[in-house]
Design a protein around this motif. Structure first.
Motif, short mmCIF file in Angstrom:
data_model
loop_
_atom_site.label_atom_id
_atom_site.label_comp_id
_atom_site.label_asym_id
_atom_site.label_seq_id
_atom_site.Cartn_x
_atom_site.Cartn_y
_atom_site.Cartn_z
N ALA A 41 0.83 -1.20 0.00
CA ALA A 41 0.00 0.00 0.00
C ALA A 41 0.87 1.26 0.00
N VAL A 42 1.94 1.25 0.75
CA VAL A 42 2.85 2.41 0.79
C VAL A 42 3.50 2.61 -0.58
N ARG A 43 3.93 1.52 -1.22
CA ARG A 43 4.52 1.64 -2.56
C ARG A 43 3.50 2.17 -3.56
N ALA A 44 2.26 1.66 -3.47
CA ALA A 44 1.21 2.14 -4.37
C ALA A 44 0.95 3.62 -4.14
N TRP A 45 0.88 4.03 -2.86
CA TRP A 45 0.66 5.44 -2.57
C TRP A 45 1.79 6.31 -3.12
N THR A 46 3.01 5.84 -3.02
CA THR A 46 4.15 6.58 -3.55
C THR A 46 3.99 6.81 -5.05
N ARG A 47 3.54 5.81 -5.76
CA ARG A 47 3.31 5.96 -7.20
C ARG A 47 2.16 6.92 -7.47
N ILE A 48 1.08 6.78 -6.70
CA ILE A 48 -0.10 7.64 -6.89
C ILE A 48 0.26 9.10 -6.66
N GLU A 49 0.93 9.39 -5.55
CA GLU A 49 1.20 10.79 -5.23
C GLU A 49 2.23 11.42 -6.16
N SER A 50 3.02 10.61 -6.86
CA SER A 50 4.00 11.18 -7.79
C SER A 50 3.45 11.30 -9.21
N ASP A 51 2.24 10.83 -9.44
CA ASP A 51 1.62 10.89 -10.76
C ASP A 51 0.87 12.21 -10.91
N PRO A 52 1.34 13.08 -11.81
CA PRO A 52 0.68 14.39 -11.97
C PRO A 52 -0.73 14.29 -12.55
N ASP A 53 -1.08 13.13 -13.10
CA ASP A 53 -2.40 12.95 -13.70
C ASP A 53 -3.36 12.20 -12.78
N ARG A 54 -3.01 12.15 -11.50
CA ARG A 54 -3.86 11.42 -10.56
C ARG A 54 -3.95 12.20 -9.26
N THR A 55 -5.18 12.33 -8.75
CA THR A 55 -5.41 13.01 -7.49
C THR A 55 -6.42 12.21 -6.68
N VAL A 56 -6.04 11.87 -5.46
CA VAL A 56 -6.99 11.26 -4.54
C VAL A 56 -7.56 12.41 -3.72
N LEU A 57 -8.84 12.66 -3.90
CA LEU A 57 -9.52 13.71 -3.15
C LEU A 57 -10.08 13.11 -1.88
N ILE A 58 -10.10 13.91 -0.83
CA ILE A 58 -10.73 13.47 0.41
C ILE A 58 -11.64 14.57 0.93
N ALA A 59 -12.70 14.13 1.58
CA ALA A 59 -13.57 15.03 2.33
C ALA A 59 -13.19 14.84 3.79
N GLU A 60 -13.01 15.96 4.48
CA GLU A 60 -12.54 15.90 5.86
C GLU A 60 -13.43 16.79 6.73
N ARG A 61 -13.81 16.26 7.87
CA ARG A 61 -14.60 17.02 8.84
C ARG A 61 -13.92 16.87 10.20
#
Length: 152
Positions: A41-61
């Motif tokens: 999961a950490v490796r996958a996240w590293t790839r996701i966050e370094s991809d300029p064409d991908r954004t994981v959006l979150i809603a936070e309260r």
């Protein structure tokens, strides 16, 4: 009165809470579904966050993640080389559903896709998720195709 929430791009320190939230995605986890903190999961996240064409959006309260959506921009050679967008892994924590969180996530994804010049946005949803389909129609998506997948 509904408590306000914010929509933002996820960051590395959100990973644990994000993985816990993703456990609510659908009634039964898909084959290979693993929502625990692991080196994979950490490796996958590293790839996701370094991809300029991908954004994981979150809603936070109040510091709690209550929803997420994965936005992927896809380069394209048709439609005058305009990109298109994919929405994946849209989930809202069950106690926070039907309070505008999903709509706000989709609205932010649409705004970002339009800003990137995308000509369309699409998503897939399992045929059994009738409530989700009603939501997608309410936020402007049309049922326009029959989808297929193949697990590898």
């Amino acid at each position: 009165m509904r408590e306000p929430f914010t929509i933002r791009a996820a960051i590395r320190s959100d990973l644990g809470a994000l993985l816990r939230l993703l456990q609510h995605l659908g009634d039964v986890p898909s084959p290979g579904h693993n929502a625990r903190m692991s080196s994979a999961a950490v490796r996958a996240w590293t790839r996701i966050e370094s991809d300029p064409d991908r954004t994981v959006l979150i809603a936070e309260r109040r510091g709690q993640l209550i929803g997420t959506l994965d936005l992927i921009l896809v380069a394209n050679l048709t439609h005058d080389a305009k990109p298109w967008a994919v929405v994946d892994n849209l989930v809202v924590d069950p106690p926070h559903r039907r309070r505008g969180v999903g709509r706000a996530l989709v609205d932010e994804a649409v705004d970002r896709a339009e800003a990137a010049g995308c000509f369309r946005m699409e998503l897939l949803s399992h045929q059994s998720r009738e409530d989700a389909h009603q939501f997608y129609a309410a936020v402007g998506f049309e049922n326009s195709a029959e989808g297929f997948h193949r697990y590898l």
